[in-house]
Enzyme design. Structure first.
Site, PDB file in Angstrom:
ATOM      1  N   HIS A 218      -0.490   6.478  -8.161  1.00 38.72           N
ATOM      2  CA  HIS A 218      -0.992   5.005  -8.344  1.00 38.72           C
ATOM      3  C   HIS A 218      -2.429   5.003  -7.700  1.00 38.72           C
ATOM      4  O   HIS A 218      -2.931   4.969  -6.728  1.00 38.72           O
ATOM      5  CB  HIS A 218       0.185   4.558  -6.695  1.00 38.72           C
TER       6      HIS A 218
ATOM      7  N   CYS B 271      -3.560  -4.351  -7.930  1.00 40.28           N
ATOM      8  CA  CYS B 271      -2.968  -2.996  -9.026  1.00 40.28           C
ATOM      9  C   CYS B 271      -2.307  -3.590 -10.050  1.00 40.28           C
ATOM     10  O   CYS B 271      -2.132  -2.459 -10.638  1.00 40.28           O
ATOM     11  CB  CYS B 271      -1.378  -2.467  -7.757  1.00 40.28           C
TER      12      CYS B 271
END
Ligand code: ZN
Lengths: 132, 385
Positions: free
Chosen positions: B332, B83
């Site tokens: 996200h 991420c």
């Protein structure tokens, strides 16, 4: 991604016997085995089977699982602090989710992890249950 | 080493882009950044992305995006750090310009997560964790955060509802961000009633999976002013790592890599947390916000949640976070997230954040977390004009 049969075979010492290592230089007990001591940075390849006893450091009951675990929902996963020192991630078994608490004493058992791996084989491994 | 500045920014709306493939998303954000920088060509392109292979069956994004942009022959590659892939690409771009090996560099973060089923995406995200010793046990990425949250509540005596403001403030800030995924206010009551994903993490503790892309153009700071009316200086860029598996970390609640990367960034910038005007942190889960605030020096250990409870994380509080909605409400898109943080910080520092403008913002910090805390990348950005 479902893991390969080869992974399970390669990790059989860890999956079935919780085989770790002990560092000949500083005495640290290591699990999973990694051949380099995370405490002192020196080579550590001496095998050491662990007792399988420990206590719950934290836990979570999973309602939205990754692929391969759908049939077991809800199930409870935990971080178990082993009495020799290392921490291990594993499912709890033989206990209802609302009976689990931090600090609870648990012991390792061998159980079915998933019904089917990539080639239809049953994958076994460690889980932890309340100490009898 | 040369100083490096951002001379162009671009982003797509975050959300569900049925009509756009991963190449199209990267192209849109890249073209916007090049237009903003008034450029057509660059010396190198770095693409931040985590899971294109697993989700869309497409790897080799460097050459793919370079070709789509008409950047024939240019140096180009994909950078992956779970991420934190977006910030990792920015880090590589910064190294290239700082070293003098390149002058003009395009960095784009892109992710497409909504073409697959939720379960497949859950499995792809879990690849940021330890496959042999975490994922094999049925632990999802959410569950790893849940293990940290439960322990945190146990050690410091916080209740679940004390985390509500992290989500409430993010959603409030997203109301004024046209590129945010959600334009929807939530209340602490709604937070409390949200269904559980992995106890004690509920639906409103977690950021959504999203599609999106964001990009910047980098240039040497020495002549950034001749290329852009409002360049933003990269005062610090720092990466640190910790064990991938939570159980391999000595002190799982310490978020050691965040502490280390923030410390390196503060040292490089010659400032401390008190000088930071706003903090775009990695609020993938409410517990990560609390741990990041502590690790970056904005709160004592066990007190990160207090900043949310006391309202100090709002735009007028002591340390504003997620000023354009954060991961929670802007969305996200994992490999793009670090670049959204940087683009939003640049908007604040250029004074272009609209209704969400932090008055007189001069120094902004971004922090992008890969996995449950294994790769943590901190950037400190400064207004140049
Ligand atoms: Zn040792």
């Amino acid at each position: 991604m479902i893991e390969k049969v080869a992974d399970n075979w390669r990790l059989r010492g860890q999956r079935y016997r919780l085989e770790g290592e002990v560092c000949p230089h500083c005495g640290a007990v290591i699990f999973p085995p990694r051949d380099i001591c995370p405490e002192c940075g020196k080579p550590a390849k001496e095998p050491k089977p662990l007792s399988g006893r420990g206590e719950v450091y934290s836990f979570s009951t999973v309602y939205s699982p990754p692929e391969g675990f759908e049939a077991y929902v809800p199930y409870t996963v935990a971080l178990v602090k082993l009495e020799e020192g290392p921490m291990v991630t594993a499912q709890l078994t033989d206990v209802a989710p609302d009976e689990v608490e931090i600090g609870m004493k648990v012991e390792m058992v061998t159980r079915k992890l998933r019904a089917r791996g990539e080639e239809g084989t049953i994958i076994y491994g460690y889980k932890f249950r309340p100490m009898l | 080493m040369r100083k490096v500045a951002i001379i162009g920014i671009g982003q797509t709306k975050v959300g569900e882009h049925w009509s756009l493939g991963i190449r199209d998303l990267a192209l849109q954000a890249s073209l916007a950044a090049l237009r903003d920088a008034n450029l057509e060509k660059v010396d190198a392109l770095y693409v931040g992305n985590m899971m294109s292979g697993e989700i869309t069956g497409q790897e080799h994004l460097g050459a793919l995006v370079a070709d789509a942009l008409g950047l024939r022959g240019v140096e180009a590659m994909k950078i992956e750090a779970a991420c934190a892939s977006g910030s990792a690409a920015l880090r590589v771009g910064t190294l290239a310009v700082a070293s003098g090996m390149a002058d003009l560099v395009l960095v784009v973060g892109v992710e497409k997560m909504l073409d697959t089923s939720g379960r497949e995406t859950t499995s792809a995200l879990a690849m940021a964790a330890d496959a042999e010793y975490e994922v094999s046990q049925g632990v999802s990425f959410v569950a790893l955060n849940a293990l940290l949250m439960r322990r945190y509540m146990h050690e410091y005596g916080w209740k679940r509802e004390d985390f509500a403001n992290f989500a409430v403030v993010a959603h409030e800030n997203a109301m004024n961000n046209p590129n945010a995924m959600f334009h929807l206010r939530i209340t602490p009551e709604k937070y409390a009633k949200a269904p559980m994903i992995a106890t004690p993490v509920g639906l409103l503790d977690a950021s959504p999976v999203s599609d999106g892309a964001a990009a910047v153009v980098l240039a040497p700071a020495d002549y950034a002013r001749t290329l852009s009316p409002a360049p933003v200086l990269i005062r610090a860029s720092a990466v640190a790592t910790a064990p991938v598996a939570v159980h391999d970390r000595k002190d799982p609640l310490a978020l050691e890599a965040a502490r280390l990367s923030a410390r390196k960034a503060y040292e490089a910038a010659g400032v401390g947390p008190e000088a930071i005007d706003f903090f775009e942190l990695h609020d993938a889960f409410t517990i990560m916000s609390a741990l990041s605030l502590e690790a970056a020096g904005f709160a004592e250990r066990g007190r990160g949640v207090a900043l949310a409870v006391e309202g100090e994380i709002t735009r007028t509080g002591r340390i504003p976070i997620a000023t354009m909605g954060g991961l929670k409400a802007r969305g996200h898109p994992v490999g793009a997230t670090g670049m959204y943080q940087v683009v939003e910080a640049a908007l604040q520092l250029r004074g272009l954040a609209g209704a969400n403008q932090i008055p007189n913002a001069r120094l902004g910090m971004t922090q992008n977390i890969g996995g449950s805390g294994a790769t943590i990348i901190t950037h400190i950005l400064e207004r140049m004009v």
